[in-house]
Motif scaffolding. Structure first.
Motif, mmCIF file in Angstrom:
data_model
loop_
_atom_site.group_PDB
_atom_site.id
_atom_site.type_symbol
_atom_site.label_atom_id
_atom_site.label_comp_id
_atom_site.label_asym_id
_atom_site.label_seq_id
_atom_site.Cartn_x
_atom_site.Cartn_y
_atom_site.Cartn_z
ATOM 1 N N LYS A 1 0.841 -1.195 0.000
ATOM 2 C CA LYS A 1 0.000 0.000 0.000
ATOM 3 C C LYS A 1 0.873 1.242 0.000
ATOM 4 O O LYS A 1 2.047 1.190 0.304
ATOM 5 N N GLY A 2 0.247 2.365 -0.309
ATOM 6 C CA GLY A 2 0.955 3.635 -0.220
ATOM 7 C C GLY A 2 1.421 4.156 -1.563
ATOM 8 O O GLY A 2 1.131 3.601 -2.625
ATOM 9 N N ARG A 3 2.182 5.206 -1.475
ATOM 10 C CA ARG A 3 2.725 5.864 -2.661
ATOM 11 C C ARG A 3 3.837 5.006 -3.247
ATOM 12 O O ARG A 3 4.610 4.411 -2.510
ATOM 13 N N PRO A 4 3.948 4.929 -4.564
ATOM 14 C CA PRO A 4 5.045 4.143 -5.164
ATOM 15 C C PRO A 4 6.402 4.688 -4.734
ATOM 16 O O PRO A 4 6.594 5.901 -4.620
ATOM 17 N N GLY A 5 7.335 3.795 -4.473
ATOM 18 C CA GLY A 5 8.671 4.188 -4.047
ATOM 19 C C GLY A 5 9.519 4.698 -5.199
ATOM 20 O O GLY A 5 9.098 4.708 -6.359
ATOM 21 N N ILE A 6 10.715 5.086 -4.852
ATOM 22 C CA ILE A 6 11.670 5.553 -5.856
ATOM 23 C C ILE A 6 12.267 4.336 -6.538
ATOM 24 O O ILE A 6 12.541 3.325 -5.901
ATOM 25 N N GLU A 7 12.479 4.456 -7.813
ATOM 26 C CA GLU A 7 13.042 3.350 -8.585
ATOM 27 C C GLU A 7 14.376 2.898 -7.986
ATOM 28 O O GLU A 7 15.243 3.720 -7.683
ATOM 29 N N SER A 8 14.535 1.598 -7.799
ATOM 30 C CA SER A 8 15.736 1.071 -7.153
ATOM 31 C C SER A 8 16.990 1.343 -7.975
ATOM 32 O O SER A 8 18.062 1.545 -7.416
ATOM 33 N N ARG A 9 16.877 1.376 -9.301
ATOM 34 C CA ARG A 9 18.063 1.672 -10.112
ATOM 35 C C ARG A 9 18.534 3.094 -9.870
ATOM 36 O O ARG A 9 19.732 3.365 -9.828
ATOM 37 N N PHE A 10 17.596 4.019 -9.693
ATOM 38 C CA PHE A 10 17.974 5.402 -9.458
ATOM 39 C C PHE A 10 18.758 5.544 -8.160
ATOM 40 O O PHE A 10 19.863 6.065 -8.136
ATOM 41 N N VAL A 11 18.193 5.048 -7.068
ATOM 42 C CA VAL A 11 18.859 5.228 -5.777
ATOM 43 C C VAL A 11 20.071 4.314 -5.653
ATOM 44 O O VAL A 11 21.119 4.722 -5.155
ATOM 45 N N GLY A 12 19.961 3.085 -6.136
ATOM 46 C CA GLY A 12 21.121 2.187 -6.114
ATOM 47 C C GLY A 12 22.258 2.731 -6.949
ATOM 48 O O GLY A 12 23.427 2.668 -6.564
ATOM 49 N N GLU B 1 20.669 -5.163 3.432
ATOM 50 C CA GLU B 1 20.504 -5.494 2.019
ATOM 51 C C GLU B 1 21.374 -4.613 1.125
ATOM 52 O O GLU B 1 21.467 -4.832 -0.072
ATOM 53 N N LEU B 2 21.989 -3.589 1.719
ATOM 54 C CA LEU B 2 22.903 -2.737 0.966
ATOM 55 C C LEU B 2 24.070 -3.558 0.406
ATOM 56 O O LEU B 2 24.700 -3.171 -0.566
ATOM 57 N N GLU B 3 24.312 -4.709 1.008
ATOM 58 C CA GLU B 3 25.370 -5.606 0.533
ATOM 59 C C GLU B 3 25.073 -6.140 -0.868
ATOM 60 O O GLU B 3 25.976 -6.627 -1.544
ATOM 61 N N LEU B 4 23.811 -6.062 -1.295
ATOM 62 C CA LEU B 4 23.468 -6.494 -2.657
ATOM 63 C C LEU B 4 24.240 -5.702 -3.699
ATOM 64 O O LEU B 4 24.683 -6.257 -4.704
ATOM 65 N N LEU B 5 24.405 -4.406 -3.459
ATOM 66 C CA LEU B 5 25.155 -3.578 -4.404
ATOM 67 C C LEU B 5 26.618 -3.994 -4.450
ATOM 68 O O LEU B 5 27.226 -4.038 -5.514
ATOM 69 N N LEU B 6 27.171 -4.338 -3.279
ATOM 70 C CA LEU B 6 28.554 -4.818 -3.237
ATOM 71 C C LEU B 6 28.677 -6.153 -3.967
ATOM 72 O O LEU B 6 29.596 -6.354 -4.762
ATOM 73 N N LEU C 1 22.769 5.928 -7.583
ATOM 74 C CA LEU C 1 23.339 7.069 -6.854
ATOM 75 C C LEU C 1 24.297 6.608 -5.761
ATOM 76 O O LEU C 1 25.365 7.198 -5.564
ATOM 77 N N LEU C 2 23.924 5.539 -5.043
ATOM 78 C CA LEU C 2 24.808 5.029 -3.988
ATOM 79 C C LEU C 2 26.117 4.509 -4.570
ATOM 80 O O LEU C 2 27.191 4.726 -4.002
ATOM 81 N N LEU C 3 26.032 3.825 -5.705
ATOM 82 C CA LEU C 3 27.259 3.344 -6.345
ATOM 83 C C LEU C 3 28.120 4.512 -6.829
ATOM 84 O O LEU C 3 29.337 4.516 -6.631
ATOM 85 N N LEU C 4 27.487 5.509 -7.464
ATOM 86 C CA LEU C 4 28.232 6.674 -7.941
ATOM 87 C C LEU C 4 28.882 7.428 -6.783
ATOM 88 O O LEU C 4 30.005 7.917 -6.903
ATOM 89 N N LYS C 5 28.172 7.492 -5.682
ATOM 90 C CA LYS C 5 28.706 8.168 -4.495
ATOM 91 C C LYS C 5 30.011 7.518 -4.052
ATOM 92 O O LYS C 5 30.992 8.191 -3.751
ATOM 93 N N HIS C 6 30.036 6.192 -4.040
ATOM 94 C CA HIS C 6 31.241 5.494 -3.597
ATOM 95 C C HIS C 6 32.319 5.427 -4.674
ATOM 96 O O HIS C 6 33.499 5.469 -4.364
#
Length: 194
Positions: free
Chosen positions: A51-62, A118-123, A64-69
């Protein structure tokens, strides 16, 4: 609620398509095509409610996190650079050049909290791509060095105010124990000084 899939468009005469203005051999373009974004999306799907408002696309935020590092940027730094860098926008899944950041900058920290371990998924996905492309060999994984210098430590240094306060209280106690009366014991609360 899980994010909606972006709609693919055939074309737009008035907007610049990113794949037409960037070098498709750039390392971020190559990395973006090799990362299995659908796998990451499926793995984090249980973190969203129905339920609720749709979240932010995981590719976008994931992305950004990869680019940040990758580039050693802060949350604000990666969001600021995203607006000006078409490679950042393409890496995070956008088809057309954007002139403004599409979300709140604080969403990055909210998303990081939602992911938790679950942030380890990106690693894991980064290591898989590195191994697949030959940038990481199996023998390179025989020994792993972990740098924990940025991790918070439970160390109290002598310059901390709480240690100085504890030392003053200890000296006051020793003074009283040896019969030395202090007119205004240092470190005592104002109500105890009377």
């Amino acid at each position: 609620m899980r994010p909606k899939k972006p709609e693919t468009t055939e074309g737009d005469l008035f907007r610049a398509r990113l794949d037409q203005i960037i070098n498709l051999k750039h390392e971020l373009v190559q990395l973006g095509t090799r990362i299995d974004w659908d796998w990451i999306d499926r793995e984090i799907a249980p973190l969203y409610s129905e339920k609720g408002r749709p979240g932010i696309e995981s590719r976008f935020v994931g992305g950004l996190l990869l680019l940040k590092h990758i580039y050693g940027l802060s949350d604000e730094g990666v969001c600021h650079r995203w607006v000006y860098d078409p490679y950042f926008q393409h890496f995070t899944g956008f088809e057309f050049f954007q002139h403004a950041f599409p979300h709140e900058r604080s969403d990055l920290s909210h998303w990081r909290k939602r992911l938790g371990s679950e942030l380890e998924l990106l690693l894991a996905e980064s290591l898989r791509v590195a191994h697949q492309t030959g940038a990481l060999r199996t023998r390179d994984l025989n020994r792993v060095t972990v740098d924990t210098t940025v991790q918070p430590k439970a160390i109290t240094f002598p310059i901390d105010a709480k240690l100085v306060h504890a030392a003053i209280r200890g000296l006051n106690w020793l003074g009283r124990a040896h019969g030395l009366g202090l007119r205004h014991p240092i470190g005592a609360s104002p109500s105890r000084r009377r």
